[in-house]
Design a protein around this motif. Structure first.
Motif, PDB file in Angstrom:
ATOM      1  N   UNK A  48      52.895 -20.618   8.740  1.00 56.46           N
ATOM      2  CA  UNK A  48      51.924 -20.098   9.700  1.00 56.46           C
ATOM      3  C   UNK A  48      50.924 -19.136   9.047  1.00 56.46           C
ATOM      4  N   UNK A  49      49.808 -18.914   9.731  1.00 54.41           N
ATOM      5  CA  UNK A  49      48.714 -18.108   9.184  1.00 54.41           C
ATOM      6  C   UNK A  49      49.113 -16.656   8.947  1.00 54.41           C
ATOM      7  N   UNK A  50      50.025 -16.146   9.750  1.00 57.77           N
ATOM      8  CA  UNK A  50      50.472 -14.760   9.579  1.00 57.77           C
ATOM      9  C   UNK A  50      51.266 -14.609   8.282  1.00 57.77           C
ATOM     10  N   UNK A  51      52.254 -15.486   8.087  1.00 55.39           N
ATOM     11  CA  UNK A  51      53.099 -15.406   6.897  1.00 55.39           C
ATOM     12  C   UNK A  51      52.332 -15.772   5.630  1.00 55.39           C
ATOM     13  N   UNK A  52      51.303 -16.606   5.764  1.00 55.56           N
ATOM     14  CA  UNK A  52      50.461 -16.928   4.608  1.00 55.56           C
ATOM     15  C   UNK A  52      49.607 -15.739   4.177  1.00 55.56           C
ATOM     16  N   UNK A  53      49.463 -14.755   5.038  1.00 55.69           N
ATOM     17  CA  UNK A  53      48.633 -13.595   4.718  1.00 55.69           C
ATOM     18  C   UNK A  53      47.161 -13.839   4.964  1.00 55.69           C
ATOM     19  N   UNK A  54      46.861 -14.763   5.866  1.00 49.61           N
ATOM     20  CA  UNK A  54      45.461 -15.075   6.173  1.00 49.61           C
ATOM     21  C   UNK A  54      44.856 -14.088   7.171  1.00 49.61           C
ATOM     22  N   UNK A  55      45.691 -13.310   7.832  1.00 48.99           N
ATOM     23  CA  UNK A  55      45.214 -12.323   8.799  1.00 48.99           C
ATOM     24  C   UNK A  55      45.059 -10.992   8.072  1.00 48.99           C
ATOM     25  N   UNK A  56      43.831 -10.520   7.969  1.00 50.78           N
ATOM     26  CA  UNK A  56      43.555  -9.288   7.242  1.00 50.78           C
ATOM     27  C   UNK A  56      43.625  -8.048   8.118  1.00 50.78           C
ATOM     28  N   UNK A  57      43.144  -8.151   9.348  1.00 47.85           N
ATOM     29  CA  UNK A  57      43.118  -6.963  10.212  1.00 47.85           C
ATOM     30  C   UNK A  57      43.063  -7.395  11.663  1.00 47.85           C
ATOM     31  N   UNK A  58      43.724  -6.597  12.515  1.00 49.16           N
ATOM     32  CA  UNK A  58      43.686  -6.800  13.957  1.00 49.16           C
ATOM     33  C   UNK A  58      43.330  -5.460  14.592  1.00 49.16           C
ATOM     34  N   UNK A  59      42.232  -5.426  15.317  1.00 51.71           N
ATOM     35  CA  UNK A  59      41.813  -4.225  16.048  1.00 51.71           C
ATOM     36  C   UNK A  59      42.073  -4.454  17.531  1.00 51.71           C
ATOM     37  N   UNK A  60      42.656  -3.463  18.170  1.00 53.48           N
ATOM     38  CA  UNK A  60      42.882  -3.504  19.613  1.00 53.48           C
ATOM     39  C   UNK A  60      42.115  -2.329  20.215  1.00 53.48           C
ATOM     40  N   UNK A  61      41.119  -2.631  21.046  1.00 51.45           N
ATOM     41  CA  UNK A  61      40.322  -1.564  21.656  1.00 51.45           C
ATOM     42  C   UNK A  61      41.040  -1.006  22.883  1.00 51.45           C
ATOM     43  N   UNK A  62      40.563   0.119  23.356  1.00 50.47           N
ATOM     44  CA  UNK A  62      41.112   0.716  24.572  1.00 50.47           C
ATOM     45  C   UNK A  62      40.926  -0.197  25.783  1.00 50.47           C
TER      46      UNK A  62
END
Length: 126
Positions: A48-62
């Protein structure tokens, strides 16, 4: 928290401020986002894309909007047009999320060092 990607409050480039979302809720949303990301697989790689390290950053706004910075294993990847949509659609299933936007980046370029141990085992790369 996410091991392979940074989860930061939106606007982190600005002066630090506390989120209006309770920490317990942020933790739950984070866990749910990780679970959603783990349902998206690169069609050419059985990880999966998460385990491959393809996700660099996730921002969650208020406002509970989510912005994801991700990459691909190579700029010429045949799923370059569809992979961000697959990630966006998966994260949209997370309860409590208002909106999702995925930004594609190749800076820094992906390399195998970004993979988790789980991905290395699945690909026999130890």
């Amino acid at each position: 928290m996410m091991e392979n990607a940074d989860v930061v409050p939106a606007g982190a480039d600005e002066a630090p401020r506390a989120s209006t979302i309770p920490q317990e809720e942020i933790d739950q949303i984070t866990d749910d986002i990780i679970a959603a990301l783990k349902t998206v697989y690169d069609p050419e790689i059985p990880v999966d894309v998460y385990e491959l390290g393809l996700i660099y950053k996730v921002d969650i706004s208020d406002d509970r909007d989510v912005v994801i910075d991700m990459t691909l294993t190579a700029p010429g990847c045949p799923v370059a047009g569809t992979m961000p949509i697959m990630v966006e659609d998966a994260v949209r299933t997370v309860e409590g999320i208002a909106d999702v936007r995925v930004n594609m980046t190749f800076d820094p370029p992906w390399d195998p060092s970004r993979m988790s141990d789980e991905a290395r085992v699945a690909l026999n790369m130890f």
